[in-house]
Design an enzyme around this catalytic site. Structure first.
Site, PDB file in Angstrom:
ATOM      1  N   ASP A 198       1.123  68.454  24.149  1.00 33.12           N
ATOM      2  CA  ASP A 198       1.641  67.349  24.952  1.00 33.12           C
ATOM      3  C   ASP A 198       1.032  67.356  26.128  1.00 33.12           C
ATOM      4  O   ASP A 198       0.489  68.490  26.796  1.00 33.12           O
ATOM      5  CB  ASP A 198       2.978  67.641  25.462  1.00 33.12           C
ATOM      6  CG  ASP A 198       4.017  66.211  25.706  1.00 33.12           C
ATOM      7  OD1 ASP A 198       3.365  65.494  26.387  1.00 33.12           O
ATOM      8  OD2 ASP A 198       4.999  66.121  25.225  1.00 33.12           O
TER       9      ASP A 198
ATOM     10  N   HIS B 192      13.320  61.901  27.861  1.00 33.56           N
ATOM     11  CA  HIS B 192      12.158  62.350  27.267  1.00 33.56           C
ATOM     12  C   HIS B 192      11.300  63.316  28.088  1.00 33.56           C
ATOM     13  O   HIS B 192      10.735  64.150  27.494  1.00 33.56           O
ATOM     14  CB  HIS B 192      11.246  61.014  26.645  1.00 33.56           C
ATOM     15  CG  HIS B 192      10.529  60.505  27.691  1.00 33.56           C
ATOM     16  ND1 HIS B 192       9.338  59.796  27.569  1.00 33.56           N
ATOM     17  CD2 HIS B 192      10.476  60.609  29.206  1.00 33.56           C
ATOM     18  CE1 HIS B 192       8.839  59.290  28.629  1.00 33.56           C
ATOM     19  NE2 HIS B 192       9.610  59.794  29.536  1.00 33.56           N
TER      20      HIS B 192
END
Length: 311
Positions: A131, A148
């Site tokens: 990520d 998130h």
């Protein structure tokens, strides 16, 4: 046992669609899972010899409550909690049936479901988080309040008590988590990573050592004896926007096409991979060519996790 996957008795894959956008403000990411399927992902896996089960979860929007005010800084907490708890049960069931879990998001708050479900079936697993972002803000440190950006704080148990997320059990030890590809990390997250001594490889480390060395160092940390199940959670914004442009929070300077695929190929090669998340594909962003490029890349990452190789 399959030829390649040590924890799987047969080549069965359960594709879990998580068409959900409630963990962040941009619409469109809920269309990611169906777009990947429409591109032919399930058929591609069948051609690779996998038996495919697909749960679309098209009705997750029905779990949205009529009222969902901010609670302890988090936005839409009841909606996010209801959806992720529902999907976590599906994932845990399929994982206990020893099927490979291919989870298609949706925004990365869905990791509350994927990690909870996988770790219920494999409590000794490790998590490799690919990520641009660390996603480990607590409700108190989150500047946006978007869930998130917070799933790992709940999964590691540092989020504190939140009335809407009581179902989330801290299942992830800090030494079972490793990051690859970070390049946009909030200051509170940097402190959390240092305080918990979480192993993190930013793009600086990828540049310095090369992706092959980084993946081996990551495995050495979370899986030193190469005997633990591996869960890969791959946010496509880890890739450079030139590779996967249609995603909600793109950051320049990311992984190349090959670096992203190498991670998936290498983890599949260990024989220890039991689950993979492909998250944050948003087919509503940018033009058709950008969407095509992003969806095509998401499908090829998934195929690599399930054993596709260059030779």
């Amino acid at each position: 046992m399959t030829e390649q996957y040590q924890f799987l008795p047969s080549k069965d894959v359960s594709i879990i669609g998580i068409p959900f956008n409630g963990g962040q403000p941009r619409e469109g990411v809920e269309g990611g899972p169906l777009k990947l399927i429409e591109f032919g992902l399930a058929n591609q896996l069948e051609e690779m010899g996998w038996s495919v089960e697909y749960q679309a979860n098209e009705n997750l929007c029905e779990l949205r409550p009529k009222e969902d005010p901010d609670v302890l800084n988090l936005k839409q907490p009841k909606y996010v909690s209801a959806v992720t708890q529902y999907v976590a049960k599906q994932i845990a069931q399929a994982a206990k049936e020893k099927k490979f879990l291919l989870n298609l998001g949706g925004d990365h708050s869905s990791a509350l479901a994927t990690v909870s479900g996988v770790f219920e079936a494999y409590p000794d697993a490790c998590l490799i988080w690919v990520d641009a972002h660390a996603d480990i803000n607590t409700p108190a440190t989150s500047a946006s309040g978007n869930v998130h950006g917070c799933p790992l704080s709940f999964l590691t148990g540092i989020a504190g008590n939140h009335p809407d997320f009581g179902w989330v059990k801290p299942c992830l030890q800090a030494d079972r988590l490793v990051y690859i590809g970070l390049r946009d990390v909030d200051d509170p997250e940097k402190k959390i990573i240092k305080d918990l001594n979480i192993k993190a490889f930013s793009m600086h480390h990828v540049d310095k050592y090369g992706i092959g060395k980084v993946v081996e160092m990551a495995l050495d940390h979370v899986n030193p004896n190469r005997d633990r199940p591996i869960h890969l959670s791959f946010d496509v914004d880890a890739l450079d926007p030139s590779v996967a442009p249609s995603t909600g929070t793109p950051v320049r300077g990311g992984l190349t096409f090959r670096e992203g695929h190498y991670i998936c190929e290498r983890l599949a090669e260990t024989g220890l991979l039991v689950a993979a998340d492909i998250m944050e594909v948003n087919p509503a962003l940018l033009d058709d060519q950008c969407v095509f490029k992003t969806v095509e890349t998401g499908c090829s990452l998934a195929r690599c996790c399930l054993g596709e190789t260059l030779l």
